[in-house]
Design a protein around this motif. Sequence first.
Motif, PDB file in Angstrom:
ATOM      1  N   THR A  91      36.750  42.296  27.438  1.00 55.10           N
ATOM      2  CA  THR A  91      38.209  41.425  28.107  1.00 55.10           C
ATOM      3  C   THR A  91      38.080  40.575  29.087  1.00 55.10           C
ATOM      4  O   THR A  91      36.499  40.251  29.348  1.00 55.10           O
ATOM      5  N   ASP A 120      35.084  52.080  42.264  1.00 54.56           N
ATOM      6  CA  ASP A 120      35.960  51.924  41.087  1.00 54.56           C
ATOM      7  C   ASP A 120      37.336  51.770  41.016  1.00 54.56           C
ATOM      8  O   ASP A 120      38.177  52.515  42.093  1.00 54.56           O
ATOM      9  N   GLY A 169      40.932  48.575  40.672  1.00 54.96           N
ATOM     10  CA  GLY A 169      41.263  47.754  39.970  1.00 54.96           C
ATOM     11  C   GLY A 169      40.841  46.287  39.675  1.00 54.96           C
ATOM     12  O   GLY A 169      40.065  45.559  38.738  1.00 54.96           O
ATOM     13  N   HIS A 225      37.576  45.470  37.321  1.00 63.56           N
ATOM     14  CA  HIS A 225      38.203  45.664  36.741  1.00 63.56           C
ATOM     15  C   HIS A 225      38.496  43.993  36.170  1.00 63.56           C
ATOM     16  O   HIS A 225      37.627  42.991  35.161  1.00 63.56           O
ATOM     17  N   ALA A 252      34.375  42.010  36.182  1.00 63.25           N
ATOM     18  CA  ALA A 252      34.174  42.597  35.201  1.00 63.25           C
ATOM     19  C   ALA A 252      34.541  41.517  34.129  1.00 63.25           C
ATOM     20  O   ALA A 252      33.779  40.889  33.567  1.00 63.25           O
ATOM     21  N   ALA A 253      36.247  41.605  33.953  1.00 64.79           N
ATOM     22  CA  ALA A 253      36.368  40.629  32.896  1.00 64.79           C
ATOM     23  C   ALA A 253      36.277  38.707  33.234  1.00 64.79           C
ATOM     24  O   ALA A 253      36.818  38.546  32.809  1.00 64.79           O
ATOM     25  N   GLU A 274      33.127  57.900  34.370  1.00 64.79           N
ATOM     26  CA  GLU A 274      33.103  56.873  34.656  1.00 64.79           C
ATOM     27  C   GLU A 274      33.257  56.355  32.700  1.00 64.79           C
ATOM     28  O   GLU A 274      33.116  55.369  32.480  1.00 64.79           O
ATOM     29  N   TYR A 333      36.413  55.693  32.955  1.00 67.92           N
ATOM     30  CA  TYR A 333      37.196  54.353  33.082  1.00 67.92           C
ATOM     31  C   TYR A 333      36.143  53.106  33.634  1.00 67.92           C
ATOM     32  O   TYR A 333      36.567  52.235  34.393  1.00 67.92           O
ATOM     33  N   ARG A 334      35.120  53.280  33.085  1.00 68.31           N
ATOM     34  CA  ARG A 334      34.059  52.395  33.445  1.00 68.31           C
ATOM     35  C   ARG A 334      35.106  50.703  32.776  1.00 68.31           C
ATOM     36  O   ARG A 334      35.528  50.574  32.019  1.00 68.31           O
ATOM     37  N   PRO A 335      34.753  49.749  33.824  1.00 66.06           N
ATOM     38  CA  PRO A 335      35.889  48.318  33.417  1.00 66.06           C
ATOM     39  C   PRO A 335      34.447  48.073  32.059  1.00 66.06           C
ATOM     40  O   PRO A 335      33.657  48.269  32.275  1.00 66.06           O
ATOM     41  N   VAL A 341      27.993  44.295  32.776  1.00 71.70           N
ATOM     42  CA  VAL A 341      28.656  45.221  34.428  1.00 71.70           C
ATOM     43  C   VAL A 341      27.836  46.534  33.937  1.00 71.70           C
ATOM     44  O   VAL A 341      26.979  47.233  32.933  1.00 71.70           O
TER      45      VAL A 341
END
Length: 191
Positions: A3, A111, A113, A116, A119-120, A134, A137-139, A144
């Motif tokens: 991502t 945790d 949006g 994410h 992380a992206a 996690e 739902y982990r990014p 990370v």
Amino acid sequence: LKTSVWPAPQTQRNMQQWLQQRRQGQGPVVVLCPTTNWAGKAWPLGHWQQLTQHILDADGQVIVVAAPNERPQLQGLFDHFPAGRVCDASFTSLTEAAALCQQATACVANDSGLAHLAAATGQPTIVLFGPMDEAVYRPIGPQVTVLTAPTVSPADNPFPPHLKPRPLGGLLPAAVWAALQPLLSTAKKVA
């Protein structure tokens, strides 16, 4: 699976200029994303204050990213520190927030949006997990680090049985600082 996020060049320039106008010193810049859509996933404000103090003591600067409507719940974070050392970026769009994360030395997020998004960007990102899984739902991102709150006994579990018995208040600021500190000492300096 990969991502990535690429803010437009003009957005990157605008946020770089915004950051340069507020830059104090040459230490690391850390983006904090302290909000989330559910209180069970939120690290306590007092813990964010303690982590911020560690960053400032290391000659760092903090940028707080949130939505404009989330700003009031973070007032205690801004009021607790001298003006300028903790910068309010609650005005940003998602692409502007991504551009700030790209320019930071590291990011720390609940945790959420924004975890994410951070992380992206490819920047070192520490994500704080409590009751959510996690593994699900982990990014996704190249750098990370996931930190999880300790598990409590069933009698102390405030969550429904399908969630992990890990209240985020049990994840202490010292543990997050221990994970963040090496990232700050080895990362490139922010312009």
